[in-house]
Design a protein around this motif. Structure first.
Motif, PDB file in Angstrom:
ATOM      1  N   VAL A  98      75.783 -71.408 -21.209  1.00 35.85           N
ATOM      2  CA  VAL A  98      75.574 -70.921 -22.579  1.00 35.85           C
ATOM      3  C   VAL A  98      75.907 -69.439 -22.683  1.00 35.85           C
ATOM      4  N   THR A  99      75.407 -68.629 -21.761  1.00 35.07           N
ATOM      5  CA  THR A  99      75.666 -67.189 -21.849  1.00 35.07           C
ATOM      6  C   THR A  99      77.142 -66.869 -21.619  1.00 35.07           C
ATOM      7  N   GLU A 100      77.808 -67.616 -20.748  1.00 37.73           N
ATOM      8  CA  GLU A 100      79.246 -67.419 -20.556  1.00 37.73           C
ATOM      9  C   GLU A 100      80.016 -67.761 -21.826  1.00 37.73           C
ATOM     10  N   ALA A 101      79.631 -68.841 -22.495  1.00 37.50           N
ATOM     11  CA  ALA A 101      80.291 -69.227 -23.751  1.00 37.50           C
ATOM     12  C   ALA A 101      80.062 -68.163 -24.828  1.00 37.50           C
ATOM     13  N   LEU A 102      78.851 -67.628 -24.898  1.00 38.32           N
ATOM     14  CA  LEU A 102      78.573 -66.554 -25.867  1.00 38.32           C
ATOM     15  C   LEU A 102      79.400 -65.314 -25.550  1.00 38.32           C
ATOM     16  N   ASP A 103      79.475 -64.966 -24.273  1.00 37.77           N
ATOM     17  CA  ASP A 103      80.270 -63.801 -23.867  1.00 37.77           C
ATOM     18  C   ASP A 103      81.745 -63.989 -24.216  1.00 37.77           C
ATOM     19  N   ARG A 104      82.286 -65.172 -23.935  1.00 34.73           N
ATOM     20  CA  ARG A 104      83.704 -65.460 -24.250  1.00 34.73           C
ATOM     21  C   ARG A 104      83.978 -65.333 -25.741  1.00 34.73           C
ATOM     22  N   ALA A 105      83.001 -65.726 -26.564  1.00 37.27           N
ATOM     23  CA  ALA A 105      83.168 -65.674 -28.016  1.00 37.27           C
ATOM     24  C   ALA A 105      82.867 -64.286 -28.581  1.00 37.27           C
ATOM     25  N   GLY A 106      82.455 -63.359 -27.717  1.00 36.90           N
ATOM     26  CA  GLY A 106      82.139 -62.010 -28.188  1.00 36.90           C
ATOM     27  C   GLY A 106      80.812 -61.914 -28.913  1.00 36.90           C
ATOM     28  N   CYS A 107      79.920 -62.871 -28.662  1.00 37.70           N
ATOM     29  CA  CYS A 107      78.584 -62.854 -29.283  1.00 37.70           C
ATOM     30  C   CYS A 107      77.636 -62.071 -28.384  1.00 37.70           C
ATOM     31  N   VAL A 108      77.128 -60.985 -28.895  1.00 40.63           N
ATOM     32  CA  VAL A 108      76.145 -60.198 -28.155  1.00 40.63           C
ATOM     33  C   VAL A 108      74.830 -60.966 -28.168  1.00 40.63           C
ATOM     34  N   TRP A 109      74.182 -61.038 -27.025  1.00 45.83           N
ATOM     35  CA  TRP A 109      72.885 -61.717 -26.915  1.00 45.83           C
ATOM     36  C   TRP A 109      71.963 -60.856 -26.073  1.00 45.83           C
ATOM     37  N   GLN A 110      70.665 -61.139 -26.193  1.00 48.79           N
ATOM     38  CA  GLN A 110      69.669 -60.393 -25.428  1.00 48.79           C
ATOM     39  C   GLN A 110      68.494 -61.308 -25.106  1.00 48.79           C
ATOM     40  N   LEU A 111      67.744 -60.920 -24.113  1.00 49.98           N
ATOM     41  CA  LEU A 111      66.529 -61.647 -23.766  1.00 49.98           C
ATOM     42  C   LEU A 111      65.582 -61.604 -24.958  1.00 49.98           C
ATOM     43  N   TYR A 112      64.956 -62.735 -25.255  1.00 50.22           N
ATOM     44  CA  TYR A 112      63.988 -62.801 -26.348  1.00 50.22           C
ATOM     45  C   TYR A 112      62.614 -62.964 -25.714  1.00 50.22           C
ATOM     46  N   GLU A 113      61.928 -61.839 -25.549  1.00 53.47           N
ATOM     47  CA  GLU A 113      60.683 -61.803 -24.778  1.00 53.47           C
ATOM     48  C   GLU A 113      59.532 -62.635 -25.346  1.00 53.47           C
ATOM     49  N   PRO A 114      59.369 -62.754 -26.675  1.00 56.11           N
ATOM     50  CA  PRO A 114      58.233 -63.555 -27.164  1.00 56.11           C
ATOM     51  C   PRO A 114      58.240 -65.010 -26.682  1.00 56.11           C
ATOM     52  N   LEU A 115      59.420 -65.553 -26.363  1.00 60.81           N
ATOM     53  CA  LEU A 115      59.484 -66.942 -25.886  1.00 60.81           C
ATOM     54  C   LEU A 115      59.903 -67.040 -24.418  1.00 60.81           C
ATOM     55  N   THR A 116      59.752 -65.950 -23.685  1.00 59.52           N
ATOM     56  CA  THR A 116      60.068 -65.942 -22.256  1.00 59.52           C
ATOM     57  C   THR A 116      58.783 -65.770 -21.470  1.00 59.52           C
ATOM     58  N   PHE A 117      58.390 -66.831 -20.759  1.00 60.32           N
ATOM     59  CA  PHE A 117      57.174 -66.815 -19.954  1.00 60.32           C
ATOM     60  C   PHE A 117      57.152 -68.051 -19.068  1.00 60.32           C
ATOM     61  N   ASP A 118      56.389 -68.000 -18.029  1.00 55.18           N
ATOM     62  CA  ASP A 118      56.171 -69.118 -17.105  1.00 55.18           C
ATOM     63  C   ASP A 118      57.458 -69.892 -16.805  1.00 55.18           C
ATOM     64  N   THR A 119      57.549 -71.126 -17.309  1.00 55.42           N
ATOM     65  CA  THR A 119      58.671 -71.992 -16.972  1.00 55.42           C
ATOM     66  C   THR A 119      59.706 -72.085 -18.092  1.00 55.42           C
ATOM     67  N   GLN A 120      59.811 -71.041 -18.899  1.00 51.07           N
ATOM     68  CA  GLN A 120      60.856 -71.016 -19.911  1.00 51.07           C
ATOM     69  C   GLN A 120      61.351 -69.599 -20.118  1.00 51.07           C
TER      70      GLN A 120
END
Length: 166
Positions: A98-120
């Motif tokens: 997914v991140t490679e596809a976003l990078d290829r398309a020139g879509c800037v992305w970032q970690l979304y901390e509110p939904l990053t925890f434990d096993t996700q």
């Protein structure tokens, strides 16, 4: 074309064809046909949840879309044919895919901390607010679980009318 490529194309607009938060429900059903209504118990009140395969849409009583998510955790992901030209895609793309596809398309992305925890973990495309949430199975690469379109503030005219009457 893979699911990650379909998502990347759509993420730049923050919508999936006619499906977007705030869109008129009639426009979506005209373009994609009648959906399956997801019954939640015996409740038939609004908002209601509808599905086109793995694409889930919550609709307010004023017939505006208030939530859009795509379930990608299944082995096969079903989408409406009218949306992407074919019905099924292999599910569970990896974080790297997914991140490679976003990078290829020139879509800037970032970690979304509110939904990053434990096993996700979760990433977001800041320009559109589209969110990708991944499950992290023990000892494996993260797998895409769900894609959510950015929510929009919704001032429901139907709610305002019912609140204004004594």
């Amino acid at each position: 074309m893979e699911l990650r490529d379909v998502l990347t194309e759509r993420v730049r607009l923050g919508q999936l064809g006619p499906v977007a938060n705030g869109a008129a429900w009639a426009t979506v059903t005209q373009a994609l046909g009648e959906p399956f209504e997801v019954a939640i118990g015996k409740r038939r009140s609004w908002p209601r949840l509808f599905a086109y395969g793995d694409l889930e849409i919550s609709v307010c009583s004023c017939k505006k879309i208030i939530m859009v998510c795509l379930q990608t955790w299944r082995d096969v992901v079903d989408l409406p044919v009218g949306l992407v030209g074919r019905e099924t895609f292999p599910g569970q793309p990896t974080y790297a895919e997914v991140t490679e596809a976003l990078d290829r398309a020139g879509c800037v992305w970032q970690l979304y901390e509110p939904l990053t925890f434990d096993t996700q973990c979760s990433i977001q495309v800041p320009s559109t607010g589209v969110n990708f949430t991944f499950e992290i199975p023990e000892g494996e690469d993260p797998l895409l679980n769900i894609v959510g379109l950015a929510p929009r503030h919704h001032d429901c005219p139907a709610f305002s009318r019912t609140q204004a009457t004594p």
